[in-house]
Design a protein around this motif. Structure first.
Motif, mmCIF file in Angstrom:
data_model
loop_
_atom_site.group_PDB
_atom_site.id
_atom_site.type_symbol
_atom_site.label_atom_id
_atom_site.label_comp_id
_atom_site.label_asym_id
_atom_site.label_seq_id
_atom_site.Cartn_x
_atom_site.Cartn_y
_atom_site.Cartn_z
ATOM 1 N N UNK A 45 58.095 -10.201 42.055
ATOM 2 C CA UNK A 45 58.522 -9.370 41.221
ATOM 3 C C UNK A 45 58.072 -9.773 39.785
ATOM 4 N N UNK A 46 58.456 -10.936 39.751
ATOM 5 C CA UNK A 46 58.183 -11.346 38.283
ATOM 6 C C UNK A 46 56.652 -11.386 37.848
ATOM 7 N N UNK A 47 55.923 -11.796 39.110
ATOM 8 C CA UNK A 47 54.530 -11.815 38.718
ATOM 9 C C UNK A 47 53.886 -10.585 38.532
ATOM 10 N N UNK A 48 54.482 -9.389 39.254
ATOM 11 C CA UNK A 48 54.153 -8.216 39.053
ATOM 12 C C UNK A 48 54.380 -7.713 37.740
ATOM 13 N N UNK A 49 55.631 -7.950 37.109
ATOM 14 C CA UNK A 49 56.022 -7.556 35.721
ATOM 15 C C UNK A 49 54.994 -8.421 34.886
ATOM 16 N N UNK A 50 54.648 -9.515 35.012
ATOM 17 C CA UNK A 50 53.852 -10.304 34.061
ATOM 18 C C UNK A 50 52.658 -9.592 34.214
ATOM 19 N N UNK A 51 51.957 -9.098 35.216
ATOM 20 C CA UNK A 51 50.684 -8.586 35.363
ATOM 21 C C UNK A 51 50.554 -7.231 34.665
ATOM 22 N N UNK A 52 51.542 -6.464 34.643
ATOM 23 C CA UNK A 52 51.548 -5.405 34.065
ATOM 24 C C UNK A 52 51.696 -5.553 32.402
ATOM 25 N N UNK A 53 52.532 -6.610 31.980
ATOM 26 C CA UNK A 53 52.594 -6.942 30.530
ATOM 27 C C UNK A 53 51.242 -7.397 29.975
ATOM 28 N N UNK A 54 50.429 -8.160 30.919
ATOM 29 C CA UNK A 54 49.245 -8.719 30.128
ATOM 30 C C UNK A 54 48.062 -7.949 30.517
ATOM 31 N N UNK A 55 48.456 -6.723 31.293
ATOM 32 C CA UNK A 55 47.023 -5.733 31.625
ATOM 33 C C UNK A 55 47.154 -4.316 31.212
ATOM 34 N N UNK A 56 46.886 -3.948 29.953
ATOM 35 C CA UNK A 56 47.022 -2.741 29.457
ATOM 36 C C UNK A 56 46.223 -1.846 30.182
ATOM 37 N N UNK A 57 45.020 -2.027 30.726
ATOM 38 C CA UNK A 57 44.454 -0.975 31.419
ATOM 39 C C UNK A 57 45.099 -0.656 32.601
ATOM 40 N N UNK A 58 45.557 -1.602 33.324
ATOM 41 C CA UNK A 58 46.263 -1.527 34.514
ATOM 42 C C UNK A 58 47.566 -0.649 34.393
ATOM 43 N N UNK A 59 48.129 -0.741 33.328
ATOM 44 C CA UNK A 59 49.594 -0.274 33.147
ATOM 45 C C UNK A 59 49.032 1.173 32.752
ATOM 46 N N UNK A 60 48.031 1.586 32.026
ATOM 47 C CA UNK A 60 47.654 3.006 31.799
ATOM 48 C C UNK A 60 47.162 3.624 32.937
ATOM 49 N N UNK A 61 46.264 2.946 33.935
ATOM 50 C CA UNK A 61 45.852 3.685 35.169
ATOM 51 C C UNK A 61 46.924 3.766 35.888
ATOM 52 N N UNK A 62 47.913 2.684 36.275
ATOM 53 C CA UNK A 62 48.939 3.137 37.149
ATOM 54 C C UNK A 62 49.934 4.128 36.635
ATOM 55 N N UNK A 63 50.090 4.147 35.390
ATOM 56 C CA UNK A 63 50.929 5.350 34.999
ATOM 57 C C UNK A 63 50.466 6.568 35.116
ATOM 58 N N UNK A 64 48.957 6.622 34.623
ATOM 59 C CA UNK A 64 48.410 8.100 34.893
ATOM 60 C C UNK A 64 48.387 8.456 36.363
ATOM 61 N N UNK A 65 48.131 7.583 37.318
ATOM 62 C CA UNK A 65 47.889 7.944 38.749
ATOM 63 C C UNK A 65 49.405 8.365 39.161
ATOM 64 N N UNK A 66 50.514 7.595 38.670
ATOM 65 C CA UNK A 66 51.881 8.000 39.083
ATOM 66 C C UNK A 66 52.125 9.306 38.441
ATOM 67 N N UNK A 67 51.848 9.748 37.270
ATOM 68 C CA UNK A 67 52.102 11.178 36.617
ATOM 69 C C UNK A 67 51.316 12.112 37.411
ATOM 70 N N UNK A 68 50.239 12.011 37.953
ATOM 71 C CA UNK A 68 49.399 12.944 38.811
ATOM 72 C C UNK A 68 50.099 13.125 40.172
ATOM 73 N N UNK A 69 50.625 11.963 40.714
ATOM 74 C CA UNK A 69 51.221 12.005 41.811
ATOM 75 C C UNK A 69 52.563 13.002 41.917
ATOM 76 N N UNK A 70 53.279 12.762 40.822
ATOM 77 C CA UNK A 70 54.555 13.464 40.560
ATOM 78 C C UNK A 70 54.287 14.839 40.236
#
Length: 70
Positions: A18-43
């Motif tokens: 969980x800590x590694x995943x959080x750090x990955x999200x903190x450090x990777x802005x493109x990943x945060x944006x992509x996951x957020x967009x895909x999550x919003x699309x799914x909802x």
């Protein structure tokens, strides 16, 4: 949620991952944006009022047919 598509999945008891995943999200802005967009699309696609009503209608149709496990 699909791992790496709409979010990052970790075992619920694995605080290290969980800590590694959080750090990955903190450090990777493109990943945060992509996951957020895909999550919003799914909802938007899977949890809108039409989808929910259609699913509820199917449940009631199955109940009325005597198939309570469907």
């Amino acid at each position: 949620i699909r791992d790496g598509v709409e979010g990052l999945l970790v075992d619920q008891r694995d605080s290290v991952k969980l800590g590694h995943a959080i750090v990955k999200l903190i450090e990777d802005k493109k990943l945060r944006i992509r996951l957020g967009e895909k999550g919003k699309e799914k909802i938007k696609n899977e949890f809108n009022i039409k989808t929910q009503v259609d699913g509820l209608i199917k449940v009631w149709e199955n109940i009325c047919k005597g198939n309570v496990n469907a």
